[in-house]
Design a protein around this motif. Structure first.
Motif, PDB file in Angstrom:
ATOM      1  N   SER A 141      11.810  51.333  46.454  1.00  0.00           N
ATOM      2  CA  SER A 141      11.046  51.814  45.297  1.00  0.00           C
ATOM      3  C   SER A 141      11.190  50.861  44.121  1.00  0.00           C
ATOM      4  CB  SER A 141      11.518  53.213  44.904  1.00  0.00           C
ATOM      5  OG  SER A 141      11.350  54.128  45.963  1.00  0.00           O
ATOM      6  N   SER A 145       8.222  48.699  42.229  1.00  0.00           N
ATOM      7  CA  SER A 145       8.043  48.786  40.779  1.00  0.00           C
ATOM      8  C   SER A 145       8.064  47.420  40.123  1.00  0.00           C
ATOM      9  CB  SER A 145       9.136  49.671  40.174  1.00  0.00           C
ATOM     10  OG  SER A 145       9.009  51.009  40.606  1.00  0.00           O
ATOM     11  N   GLU A 152       1.103  55.804  35.864  1.00  0.00           N
ATOM     12  CA  GLU A 152       1.301  57.205  36.254  1.00  0.00           C
ATOM     13  C   GLU A 152       0.310  57.614  37.340  1.00  0.00           C
ATOM     14  OE1 GLU A 152       1.269  61.680  34.201  1.00  0.00           O
ATOM     15  OE2 GLU A 152       1.143  59.866  32.956  1.00  0.00           O
ATOM     16  N   TYR A 155       1.452  56.386  40.861  1.00  0.00           N
ATOM     17  CA  TYR A 155       2.791  56.805  41.286  1.00  0.00           C
ATOM     18  C   TYR A 155       2.831  56.980  42.802  1.00  0.00           C
ATOM     19  CZ  TYR A 155       6.998  59.689  41.741  1.00  0.00           C
ATOM     20  OH  TYR A 155       8.217  60.195  42.107  1.00  0.00           O
ATOM     21  N   LYS A 231      11.237  55.908  39.047  1.00  0.00           N
ATOM     22  CA  LYS A 231      10.164  56.155  38.068  1.00  0.00           C
ATOM     23  C   LYS A 231      10.444  57.345  37.159  1.00  0.00           C
ATOM     24  CE  LYS A 231       7.254  53.905  37.837  1.00  0.00           C
ATOM     25  NZ  LYS A 231       7.161  52.623  37.115  1.00  0.00           N
ATOM     26  N   GLU A 233      10.560  60.583  37.663  1.00  0.00           N
ATOM     27  CA  GLU A 233       9.574  61.648  37.851  1.00  0.00           C
ATOM     28  C   GLU A 233      10.167  62.700  38.790  1.00  0.00           C
ATOM     29  OE1 GLU A 233       7.329  63.977  37.238  1.00  0.00           O
ATOM     30  OE2 GLU A 233       5.976  62.337  36.656  1.00  0.00           O
TER      31      GLU A 233
END
Length: 284
Positions: A141, A145, A152, A155, A231, A233
């Motif tokens: 991940s 990134s 967003e 994602y 992230k 989230e």
């Protein structure tokens, strides 16, 4: 006191003639073994190989699968939804055939926990596998990134599209199917083992087709936790931890109920062998 010959006791000479070692040599060897024993122990080396295999395998599963999501969202739907589904199935299949003989190719904490629960995997290695799987997911991940400007909208983690309850239900169902297939092709001696990777990969692909638009079709806590951490989230993250674990345990339990055995049901329920799932109970 034993007699001496040229200053050496006869007992010592006898031990040397019979291939033995002196006390001083024994002490020296034991000290050397103590220094080298742990790091060069076959058990430690084998466990380290398994952990590395799980890190690498999980890394590329997440990198390829989530990468297809990112590329599709950032570059005008070039991969397409069917392409994402096929990518997930293919990468899982490829990594099963690549490192399955090393670590068992779990790549999934829910599979690891379920395998240990049903006596197919040692509990002492469960924490190491889960750490390795989470590490592989976080590293993949992080790589995505760094490579892409992940907005967003782009994602690549999993978020419930509808309610949490809806996503939880579908995660349980598809995780059930996944572990049901894994149990059939990977733990039953009557199955054609050479095609196990294909069957599991196809199951992943089908599950993503069905559940992808609803829950993201995680089936794997590591697949959801890695992107969430990178992230930041965390909405609905518990769904992708609880759902897959419940689903995989249920799937393995269901397959064990239909697995062939020459023992009566009364004996199975009495001694709990339907949970232990020993291979010698399964032979026909």
């Amino acid at each position: 006191m034993a007699p001496k010959v040229d200053g050496i006791e006869e007992e010592e000479i006898s031990r040397m003639e019979s291939g033995g070692v002196t006390n001083s040599n024994s002490n020296s060897n034991s000290q050397s073994n103590a220094k080298q024993g742990f790091c060069f122990s076959p058990i430690v080396v084998t466990t380290a190989q398994k952990v590395v295999a799980e890190i690498i395998g999980t890394y590329f599963v997440i990198f390829a699968g989530c990468g297809s999501v990112v590329v599709n969202k950032l570059y005008g739907e070039t991969v397409t939804f069917p392409g994402i589904c096929v990518t997930w199935g293919l990468i899982v299949m490829v990594m099963i055939y690549t490192v399955g003989h090393v670590s068992g190719a779990h790549f999934n904490p829910a599979v690891t926990i379920t395998s240990a629960l049903f006596r197919r995997f040692p509990w002492k290695e469960v924490p190491l596998y889960i750490i390795a799987q989470l590490m592989g997911s976080i590293l993949a991940s992080g790589t995505l990134s760094l490579m892409f400007d992940v907005t967003e909208k782009a994602y690549f983690g999993t978020l419930p599209v509808g309610s949490n309850g809806q996503s939880l239900a579908i995660e349980i169902i598809i995780s059930f199917l996944l572990m049901f297939v894994v149990s059939g092709v990977g733990t039953d001696s009557r199955a054609i083992g050479e095609f196990g990777g294909i069957a599991v990969g196809m199951t992943i692909m089908l599950n993503v087709f069905v559940a992808g638009p609803i829950s993201g079709a995680s089936m794997n806590p590591a697949r959801s936790i890695g992107p969430a951490i990178v992230k930041h989230e965390y909405r609905g993250l518990w769904v992708y931890v609880v759902g897959p674990i419940i689903g995989t345990i249920s799937g393995a339990f269901a397959y064990n109920l239909i697995r062939f055995t020459n023992k009566p049901i009364s004996e199975l329920t009495k001694n709990g062998s339907f949970l232990r799932n020993k291979s010698n109970d399964d032979s026909s």
